[in-house]
Design a protein around this motif. Structure first.
Motif, short mmCIF file in Angstrom:
data_model
loop_
_atom_site.label_atom_id
_atom_site.label_comp_id
_atom_site.label_asym_id
_atom_site.label_seq_id
_atom_site.Cartn_x
_atom_site.Cartn_y
_atom_site.Cartn_z
N GLN A 15 0.84 -1.20 0.00
CA GLN A 15 0.00 0.00 0.00
C GLN A 15 0.88 1.25 0.00
OE1 GLN A 15 -2.62 -0.21 3.36
NE2 GLN A 15 -4.01 -1.64 2.35
N PRO A 16 0.54 2.21 -0.82
CA PRO A 16 1.28 3.48 -0.82
C PRO A 16 1.15 4.16 0.55
CG PRO A 16 -0.15 3.33 -2.74
CD PRO A 16 -0.52 2.20 -1.83
N VAL A 17 2.11 5.00 0.88
CA VAL A 17 2.13 5.68 2.16
C VAL A 17 1.66 7.11 1.98
CG1 VAL A 17 3.60 6.41 4.07
CG2 VAL A 17 4.02 4.22 2.93
N ILE A 18 0.82 7.58 2.88
CA ILE A 18 0.38 8.98 2.89
C ILE A 18 1.49 9.80 3.53
CG2 ILE A 18 -1.41 10.59 3.66
CD1 ILE A 18 -3.30 8.19 3.84
N ASP A 19 1.97 10.84 2.86
CA ASP A 19 3.12 11.58 3.38
C ASP A 19 2.78 12.31 4.68
OD1 ASP A 19 2.78 14.17 0.78
OD2 ASP A 19 1.38 13.32 2.21
N PRO A 21 -0.34 11.84 7.12
CA PRO A 21 -1.67 11.28 7.43
C PRO A 21 -2.48 12.14 8.40
CG PRO A 21 0.08 10.00 8.48
CD PRO A 21 0.75 10.97 7.58
N GLU A 22 -1.82 12.80 9.38
CA GLU A 22 -2.57 13.63 10.34
C GLU A 22 -3.23 14.81 9.64
OE1 GLU A 22 -2.29 11.19 13.38
OE2 GLU A 22 -3.27 13.15 13.51
N GLU A 23 -2.48 15.39 8.70
CA GLU A 23 -3.04 16.53 7.99
C GLU A 23 -4.26 16.11 7.18
OE1 GLU A 23 -2.79 17.11 4.44
OE2 GLU A 23 -3.75 19.07 4.59
N LEU A 24 -4.16 14.94 6.56
CA LEU A 24 -5.29 14.42 5.78
C LEU A 24 -6.49 14.12 6.70
CD1 LEU A 24 -6.50 13.51 3.10
CD2 LEU A 24 -5.46 11.27 3.46
N THR A 25 -6.21 13.58 7.88
CA THR A 25 -7.29 13.29 8.83
C THR A 25 -7.99 14.57 9.25
OG1 THR A 25 -6.07 11.36 9.67
CG2 THR A 25 -7.84 12.22 11.05
N GLU A 26 -7.21 15.57 9.60
CA GLU A 26 -7.81 16.85 10.02
C GLU A 26 -8.60 17.48 8.88
OE1 GLU A 26 -8.05 18.13 12.98
OE2 GLU A 26 -6.94 16.43 13.78
N ARG A 27 -8.07 17.34 7.69
CA ARG A 27 -8.76 17.88 6.51
C ARG A 27 -10.12 17.19 6.35
NH1 ARG A 27 -5.99 17.14 0.57
NH2 ARG A 27 -7.91 17.09 -0.64
N ILE A 28 -10.13 15.91 6.55
CA ILE A 28 -11.38 15.16 6.43
C ILE A 28 -12.34 15.54 7.55
CG2 ILE A 28 -12.40 12.85 6.56
CD1 ILE A 28 -9.78 11.81 5.28
N MET A 29 -11.86 15.57 8.80
CA MET A 29 -12.74 15.83 9.95
C MET A 29 -13.33 17.24 9.88
SD MET A 29 -12.79 13.01 11.51
CE MET A 29 -13.78 13.53 12.89
N SER A 31 -14.06 18.83 7.26
CA SER A 31 -15.00 18.97 6.15
C SER A 31 -16.29 18.19 6.38
CB SER A 31 -14.35 18.48 4.85
OG SER A 31 -14.05 17.10 4.95
N GLN B 32 -8.02 5.32 6.15
CA GLN B 32 -7.69 6.31 5.12
C GLN B 32 -6.56 5.82 4.21
OE1 GLN B 32 -6.51 10.02 6.92
NE2 GLN B 32 -4.75 9.18 8.00
N ASN B 120 5.50 6.36 -3.64
CA ASN B 120 4.28 6.75 -4.33
C ASN B 120 4.54 7.11 -5.79
OD1 ASN B 120 3.04 6.38 -1.92
ND2 ASN B 120 2.61 8.52 -1.51
#
Lengths: 216, 187
Positions: A15-19, A21-29, A31, B32, B120
């Motif tokens: 699986q590719p790695v999210i550079d 992940p916390e920022e993406l989580t906060e972005r999702i929450m 929104s 995610q 990636n």
């Protein structure tokens, strides 16, 4: 395994790695829109609340009903009066058989004076007053002092067996009862002389003048 | 996923259905990367993949009451993400491999360490090289079955295809990729 299959195998399950992940989580929450509680959940919540309230109210009502219908306690004096009822003594001769009802009632009253209140005594006296007898009241009272033991003596005997009240108090009660009877007799315009003499014996003193007794 | 974890997840999802955002944060953090993996392999673009992840979880949050507790959550999540990826692919240009993509593929193929994590940008290059001649359905089935290692029954539920269609698309996709690798010099 050839190179092609090797490359395909190496690609499996990775699986590719999210550079960040916390920022993406906060972005999702941040929104996420506000969600309303589904209607059926709200209905269930209201229904359950009503169920709890009605259950509590039902328990309180049952408890209140039971409290209202609890068995009421009898007054102590009445209970003691009932337990200490003594049977009437059997008359020993014909004269005593003809003893009027008022005397018999008086016997019962005398035997129970150890456990009755003044209110009960007054009530018994009223009974004596209401019930009419064939013989004069005083004459029937005089029969108490014949051969057969007087009610007071019987009461004393009873007290000796089951002393509930002190002799002094018993005497006071006897005196009060007799005075009540005297009052009744006076109202009935009967001669009071023998009765006054009886009271004097109870009090342990000589007969006083009539006006002194009547004046009490 | 063991039974204890399933029970925990079930409880968390119930809280999410009641509007508990703190519980939903746990769901986002747990899944995610999985959604990002699917989206990146389908769209070959990191930012597009992140957008798909965000959109997927927003859709999940909005439609939690329609989620059936007896159904595996991951299958439901994949279904939403797959539909969003297919919708996004309709608006995108057809994948065309770039010049640097072949060199990255060779670099990957020639590396000896099997446990090495693929970066990636390597993923993007490899997928563009291998999937350029696949249809959307073939790419989807190959990605779900081979790259994500989902079972055939799960893929059927996610894609709505029957077993025969899944098997057929997977076979064609593998054959096409093998031919592509052979053409690139890999036997």
């Amino acid at each position: 395994m050839n190179k092609t299959d090797e490359i395909l195998e190496r690609l499996k399950g990775q699986q590719p790695v999210i550079d960040d992940p916390e920022e993406l989580t906060e972005r999702i929450m941040s929104s996420l829109p506000d969600r309303e509680v589904p209607r059926h959940d709200r209905r269930n919540l209201v229904g359950r609340t009503l169920l709890y309230i009605s259950s509590i109210a039902a328990v309180l009502l049952v408890g209140f009903f039971l409290y209202q219908n609890r068995p009421k306690e009898q007054p102590v004096v009445t209970q003691q009066t009932e337990t200490h009822k003594t049977p009437l003594p059997e008359p020993q001769n014909a004269e005593q058989e003809n003893m009027p009802k008022v005397v018999k009632k008086h016997h019962v009253v005398k035997s129970q004076t150890s456990n009755v209140t003044l209110a009960n005594i007054k009530r018994d006296v009223e009974q004596l007053h209401v019930s009419s007898s064939e013989e004069p009241l005083l004459a029937s009272l005089e029969t108490e002092r014949d051969d057969s033991p007087s009610p007071s003596e019987r009461a004393e005997e009873q007290l000796e067996e089951e002393p509930v009240i002190s002799p002094e108090k018993q005497a006071l009660v006897d005196i009060f009862l007799a005075e009540e009877v005297l009052q009744v007799a006076y109202e009935m315009h009967e001669q009071t002389e023998p009765l006054r003499a009886y009271i004097a014996t109870l009090e342990g003193r000589e007969l006083e003048t009539s006006h002194q007794i009547i004046s009490f | 996923m063991n039974k204890r974890t399933q029970q925990l997840e079930s409880e968390i999802l119930k809280r999410c259905q009641r509007g508990d955002k703190a519980a939903f944060r746990w769901v986002v953090q747990s899944y995610q990367r999985l959604v990002f993996s699917l989206a990146l392999k389908m769209l070959c673009d990191e930012e597009e993949a992140k957008d798909i992840v965000q959109e997927t979880f927003i859709r999940v949050w909005q439609n939690l009451e329609s989620y059936e507790p007896g159904r595996p959550f991951i299958t439901w999540l994949y279904t939403i993400a797959t539909r969003l990826c297919l919708d996004r692919l309709k608006g995108m240009k057809q994948l065309v491999p770039l010049a640097e993509d072949e060199s990255m593929l060779r670099q990957f193929a020639s590396s000896s360490s099997e446990g090495r994590a693929i970066e990636n940008r390597e993923w993007v290059a490899i997928v563009r090289m291998l999937a350029a001649e696949l249809s959307t359905k073939q790419r989807l089935v190959f990605t779900l079955c081979h790259l994500e290692e989902l079972s055939s029954s799960e893929v059927e539920q996610i894609t709505g295809m029957d077993a025969k269609q899944v098997k057929s698309n997977l076979y064609v996709a593998r054959q096409t990729i093998r031919k592509r690798l052979i053409a690139l010099g890999y036997e």
